[in-house]
Scaffold this active site. Structure first.
Site, mmCIF file in Angstrom:
data_model
loop_
_atom_site.group_PDB
_atom_site.id
_atom_site.type_symbol
_atom_site.label_atom_id
_atom_site.label_comp_id
_atom_site.label_asym_id
_atom_site.label_seq_id
_atom_site.Cartn_x
_atom_site.Cartn_y
_atom_site.Cartn_z
ATOM 1 N N SER A 126 98.595 10.559 86.422
ATOM 2 C CA SER A 126 99.386 9.580 85.667
ATOM 3 C C SER A 126 100.026 8.628 86.670
ATOM 4 C CB SER A 126 100.472 10.285 84.833
ATOM 5 O OG SER A 126 99.884 11.087 83.843
ATOM 6 N N LYS A 201 99.032 6.357 78.425
ATOM 7 C CA LYS A 201 99.740 7.540 78.920
ATOM 8 C C LYS A 201 101.230 7.246 79.094
ATOM 9 C CE LYS A 201 100.672 11.606 80.412
ATOM 10 N NZ LYS A 201 100.100 12.272 81.588
ATOM 11 N N LYS A 269 109.169 10.276 87.245
ATOM 12 C CA LYS A 269 108.252 9.269 87.780
ATOM 13 C C LYS A 269 107.591 8.471 86.661
ATOM 14 C CE LYS A 269 104.206 10.468 88.318
ATOM 15 N NZ LYS A 269 102.936 10.482 87.549
#
Length: 322
Positions: A126, A201, A269
Site C-alpha cells: 500500500s 486502497k 502511514k
C-alpha cells in the site's frame, strides 16, 4: 475400459479432491514461477497459498526465519532480490511503504534490472498513488508489465486466501495475472490504469479507520453504562450498524487483545497517503483528518506495533477509562 483408463479417471478424481478451491475456479490454471519479495504478516501467507495452488514460489525477505518458513511449506528461498526474480514469470512485492517498494525494484540489484523481459510485476504493497504511477512507467521502460494491486482483508484474509484486491494497470496484464491473483484473493477487481489500485486502497483505509474509531467509541459508551457488550455487539452486528470491522475488531476491543493483524503504524502511514492525496485533489475529508490525528497520537505514544483496533486505547484514554 483398460487398466490405464481406470488409472487416469482415478487420478483426475484424486486431483480435484486434493486441490484448494481457488485452483478449480476457472477452466484451466496456468502454473507460474512466482517470486515474492517481502514475507511479512501478509506476504508469507500469500506465498504459502501460491505454493498450495501449485505455483513454483521463490521468496526473499530481510529476515531468514521467514524464508525458512516458506521453504518448510514447499517454497524456495533466495539469497537476494536478483536471485529471487531471475526465473520468475510473476514478481510480487509486499513491503511496508513507498520508499521500500522503490528500494526493492530500482537499482542494479532490484527487480527491474534482474527480472525477465515481459515478466509481470504485481505490487501488493500500500503506497502513494503517484509513486505507483511513476514506478509503473519505470517498469514498462524496463520491459516489465506492472500492476498495482494492494489488498484488504488483514492477516486472516491472507491466510484464508480471501483477500480483496484492487488492481490498477493494463487490462491485458490484469487478465494475464488472474491465476496468481485467484490463488490469494476472492474479490479481485480491475479498477483502472496504473495508480488506480492504490487510490482505491487509500479510500479503503479511510473507511476502515473511521469505522474502527466509531466502533471504539460505541464500545466505550456501552461499557460506561454496564451493558452486556457481547450481547450488544451481536445485535448491532445483525442490523444496519453491522460491518466487517465490527465482526473482526469488536471482540478484540472487548478482550483488549491488540495482537497485530494490521499494525497501527502502517495505518498511520496509509492515512497520511489519504490526507495528502485528498488535499492535492481539493477534496475535504474532515472525519478522516480527525481520525488520522487520533491514529498519529496513538502511534506517537508508543503503540504503533499494535493492531489497528488498538485505536480503542486512545478512545479509552480520552474518556478517562483506561
Amino acid at each position: 475400459m483398460s487398466r490405464s483408463g481406470f488409472d487416469r479417471l482415478n487420478h483426475r478424481a484424486w486431483y480435484r479432491q486434493a486441490q484448494p478451491p481457488h485452483r478449480l475456479r476457472g477452466k484451466r490454471t496456468t502454473m507460474s514461477n512466482v517470486a515474492v519479495i517481502g514475507l511479512g504478516i501478509m506476504g508469507l501467507p500469500m506465498a504459502i497459498n501460491l505454493v498450495k495452488a501449485g505455483h513454483t514460489v521463490t521468496g526473499f525477505n530481510r529476515s531468514q526465519d521467514k524464508i525458512d518458513k516458506l521453504v518448510t511449506e514447499g517454497g524456495n528461498g533466495a539469497t537476494s532480490i536478483a536471485d529471487a526474480v531471475k526465473e520468475a514469470d510473476v514478481v510480487i512485492t509486499m513491503v511496508p511503504d513507498s520508499p521500500d517498494v522503490e528500494g526493492v525494484v530500482s537499482g542494479p540489484d532490484g527487480v527491474f534490472a534482474n527480472a525477465k523481459q515481459g515478466a509481470l510485476w504485481i505490487d501488493a504493497s500500500s503506497i502513494r498513488p503517484d509513486v505507483a504511477k511513476r514506478l509503473s512507467d519505470d517498469a514498462r521502460e524496463a520491459g516489465i508489465r506492472p500492476l498495482d494491486a494492494p489488498v484488504s482483508g488483514g492477516e486472516q484474509g491472507a491466510i484464508d486466501a480471501v483477500l480483496s484486491i484492487m488492481v490498477g494497470g493494463e487490462k491485458a496484464d490484469f487478465d494475464a495475472a488472474q491465476d496468481v491473483l485467484n490463488a490469494v484473493g476472492k474479490t479481485i477487481v480491475h479498477v483502472g490504469p496504473s495508480g488506480s489500485g492504490q487510490t482505491v486502497k487509500a479510500a479503503n483505509q479511510l473507511i476502515v479507520a473511521v469505522n474502527i474509531e466509531v466502533l471504539g467509541e460505541a464500545i466505550a459508551f456501552l461499557e460506561a453504562y454496564g451493558v452486556d457488550t457481547d450481547a450488544a455487539l451481536k445485535v448491532l452486528g445483525g442490523g444496519l450498524a453491522g460491518s466487517k470491522v465490527l465482526d473482526q475488531k469488536g471482540q478484540k476491543m472487548l478482550d483488549r487483545n491488540f495482537d497485530p493483524g494490521f499494525r497501527l503504524a502502517l495505518h498511520h502511514k496509509d492515512l497520511g497517503i489519504v490526507t495528502s492525496a485528498a488535499r492535492e485533489a481539493n477534496v475535504a475529508v474532515p472525519l478522516g483528518a480527525v481520525v488520522a490525528q487520533l491514529v498519529a497520537a496513538t502511534v506517537n505514544q508508543g503503540d504503533g506495533a499494535l493492531d489497528h483496533s488498538g485505536l480503542f486505547k486512545q478512545v479509552l484514554q480520552l474518556s478517562g477509562r483506561e
